[in-house]
Scaffold this motif. Structure first.
Motif, mmCIF file in Angstrom:
data_model
loop_
_atom_site.group_PDB
_atom_site.id
_atom_site.type_symbol
_atom_site.label_atom_id
_atom_site.label_comp_id
_atom_site.label_asym_id
_atom_site.label_seq_id
_atom_site.Cartn_x
_atom_site.Cartn_y
_atom_site.Cartn_z
ATOM 1 N N ASP A 360 8.842 -7.861 6.599
ATOM 2 C CA ASP A 360 9.064 -7.645 5.173
ATOM 3 C C ASP A 360 7.737 -7.545 4.427
ATOM 4 O O ASP A 360 7.587 -6.736 3.499
ATOM 5 C CB ASP A 360 9.910 -8.775 4.598
ATOM 6 C CG ASP A 360 11.374 -8.696 5.033
ATOM 7 O OD1 ASP A 360 11.778 -7.633 5.535
ATOM 8 O OD2 ASP A 360 12.093 -9.706 4.878
ATOM 9 N N ALA A 363 5.978 -4.213 5.248
ATOM 10 C CA ALA A 363 6.688 -3.088 4.624
ATOM 11 C C ALA A 363 6.597 -3.115 3.103
ATOM 12 O O ALA A 363 7.149 -2.236 2.431
ATOM 13 C CB ALA A 363 8.146 -3.099 5.061
ATOM 14 N N ARG A 365 7.891 -5.369 1.079
ATOM 15 C CA ARG A 365 9.058 -5.941 0.402
ATOM 16 C C ARG A 365 8.771 -7.317 -0.187
ATOM 17 O O ARG A 365 9.493 -7.773 -1.074
ATOM 18 C CB ARG A 365 10.240 -6.004 1.380
ATOM 19 C CG ARG A 365 10.818 -4.635 1.705
ATOM 20 C CD ARG A 365 12.090 -4.746 2.530
ATOM 21 N NE ARG A 365 11.819 -5.135 3.912
ATOM 22 C CZ ARG A 365 11.575 -4.276 4.899
ATOM 23 N NH1 ARG A 365 11.561 -2.961 4.649
ATOM 24 N NH2 ARG A 365 11.344 -4.696 6.130
ATOM 25 N N THR A 366 7.749 -7.997 0.300
ATOM 26 C CA THR A 366 7.322 -9.279 -0.271
ATOM 27 C C THR A 366 5.807 -9.248 -0.428
ATOM 28 O O THR A 366 5.099 -8.632 0.393
ATOM 29 C CB THR A 366 7.724 -10.464 0.643
ATOM 30 O OG1 THR A 366 7.154 -10.286 1.949
ATOM 31 C CG2 THR A 366 9.236 -10.565 0.762
#
Length: 522
Positions: A360, A363, A365-366
């Motif tokens: 994550d 990518a 996302r965080t």
């Protein structure tokens, strides 16, 4: 408030002043900072002065205490062979191996009441640190003190059943608020400093014995079992609130922070992520089969709702822990019976997965790897342990522990260790004519899985660790202690720990952590 005063002078150092300064605060909340060691940035902006003068004064004071105790009181040892003219021992005199208490405990009543008070103060000097993060142990000198007060009660209902209730009160802090070390230096300290300081029920359990043979053997009465004798073959059932490590992964030489070692990963198997709330207790049921030379125990217990949380999840379909241990007693060395314990556990809870947290983050996302950034889910963490103890004579023995868990899911209940190995030795003072003294030396090496390493290296945080980045190395710990019997029910201890690569980081440390402990048995 209790003042402990000892009027002895040594090299112009007033021991009364030292003991009053460093022990009277134990029955009040908070942290006291020792002379010549100022607080670290975690608690203030002052810088620390050199700790060497205090360390020398501290060691000298403790040695003088031991010397004074030995010369004034001794150990009240019983004679090797009592003569006919010898007076009978008073009823409150304990057997040679039984821990002395301030007040005698009846061996016949159905009731049990006893108490303990454990006070620990530790500090560390400045240590090398190339960098630090949110969950790092501060590299500047600091100290901290803790207390645990316990009241044990019990009622034996019949010859095979009893109810046990223990109440505790805790206070104080650990160095760094228990952050930055997988093998933290004080087992009496919990991770959450915001917990209420009010007394709480630590254990409340029903204990049932089901005899499977008529032959019985003598048993020692303890706060966990009030029976003076037990069937050699039996089932034992416990139900209620307790700590798993009261019964699993026990070891004669490394289990008790009141008298023995203090480090989390010496007194317990660091990779055993046993189900517990922040204070170390859980609700569950346990069944144990005991035979003459072996035993088998199983426990089903509740898991916390979040990592290292105080609230337990009562939904067994969503979260639970299974624990099984096989115990074998065999005489291997010099006809002295050793003990082998084989442990396995499986935890199901709302645990994050390191690989997913890393993916994550990569990518986008965080903003950082976050092991808690996931929807409510049930995942499984499992592991194994080996625990061996072997007496070498009637007053000393050696021990070995090994542990491993799969390391793919987050460290959730105990500490951030995925693999551990330890060995050491423990001794009773009978070997040097100090019957109730204890001493020990242990080495432990802790490690984490590759994916756990990567998570921390990318800036992820666990509930204990997180330096912002990581130059991985195993966390190696050497610990030694000496516990001196001072007077009936009063024990004083010197403890020293050396931690290399704190938090698995070769860019930080080593850390030297001396400590002092006062223990009272009622």
């Amino acid at each position: 408030m209790i003042h402990f005063r000892i009027h002895i002078r040594w090299m112009s150092t007033n021991l009364a002043r030292i003991f009053n300064r460093h022990f009277m605060f134990f029955l009040t909340p908070g942290m006291v900072y020792l002379q010549r060691v100022k607080r670290a940035p975690l608690f203030g902006k002052e810088t620390a002065r050199p700790a060497a003068p205090f360390a020398l004064r501290f060691l000298g004071a403790l040695l003088m205490c031991f010397a004074a105790v030995h010369s004034v009181r001794g150990q009240d040892q019983p004679p090797d062979k009592p003569t006919e003219s010898s007076a009978p021992a008073p009823s409150d005199t304990p057997p040679s191996d039984e821990t002395p208490t301030m007040f005698p405990h009846s061996e016949s009543t159905r009731f049990w009441i006893s108490g303990q008070a454990n006070f620990i103060t530790q500090w560390h000097p400045n240590f090398h640190s190339s960098y630090q993060g949110p969950n790092s142990l501060s590299p500047e000198a600091q100290d901290a003190s803790s207390r645990v007060l316990t009241l044990f009660t019990g009622l034996r209902l019949t010859d095979t059943s009893e109810i046990l209730l223990d109440v505790q009160e805790t206070g104080g802090h650990g160095i760094g608020e228990a952050l930055g070390l997988a093998g933290f230096t004080n087992l009496d300290v919990v991770r959450n400093p915001q917990l209420s300081k009010a007394p709480y029920v630590a254990r409340l359990m029903w204990h049932q014995v089901i005899p499977l043979s008529r032959k019985k053997s003598a048993a020692e009465r303890t706060p966990f079992s009030l029976f003076k004798e037990l069937p050699e073959r039996r089932l034992e059932i416990r139900f209620g609130k307790f700590s798993l490590v009261d019964f699993f992964d026990v070891n004669t030489y490394a289990i008790d922070s009141n008298f023995q070692f203090m480090n989390w990963t010496v007194d317990d198997n660091g990779s055993y992520d046993y189900a517990a709330d922040t204070r170390g207790f859980t609700y569950g049921a346990m069944v144990e089969y005991d035979d003459r030379h072996w035993a088998l125990r199983f426990a089903e217990t509740l898991m916390p709702k979040v990592a290292n949380g105080i609230h337990l999840d009562a939904d067994l379909g969503r979260a639970r822990s299974e624990n099984v241990e096989f115990e074998l007693h065999r005489a291997v060395v010099s006809n002295r019976e050793g003990v082998l314990r084989l442990l396995a556990f499986s935890n199901q809870a709302n645990m994050g997965i390191y690989r997913v947290a890393i993916s994550d983050f990569l990518a986008g996302r965080t903003p950082v790897p976050d092991i808690t950034a996931h929807p409510l889910q049930t995942t499984t963490k499992y592991g194994f342990g080996i625990n061996l103890e072997q007496p070498v004579n009637d007053w000393a023995g050696i021990f070995v522990r090994w542990g491993w868990n799969e390391g793919q899911h987050e460290s959730y209940a105990y500490t951030e260790v995925d693999e551990t190995f330890q060995f050491g030795a423990g001794a009773r003072g009978r070997g040097w004519n100090r019957t109730f003294d204890r001493a020990g030396l242990a080495f432990v090496s802790n490690g984490i899985s590759r994916v756990h390493q990567q998570y921390l290296a990318l800036g992820g945080l666990g509930f204990l660790l997180g330096d912002g980045k990581l130059s991985y190395a195993r966390e190696d710990i050497l610990e030694t202690y000496y516990t001196a019997y001072v007077w009936r029910g009063v024990f004083a201890s010197l403890n020293v720990q050396y931690v290399d690569h704190p938090g698995y980081n070769r860019a930080r440390g080593p850390v030297f952590v001396p400590g002092l402990r006062l223990h009272l048995e009622f």
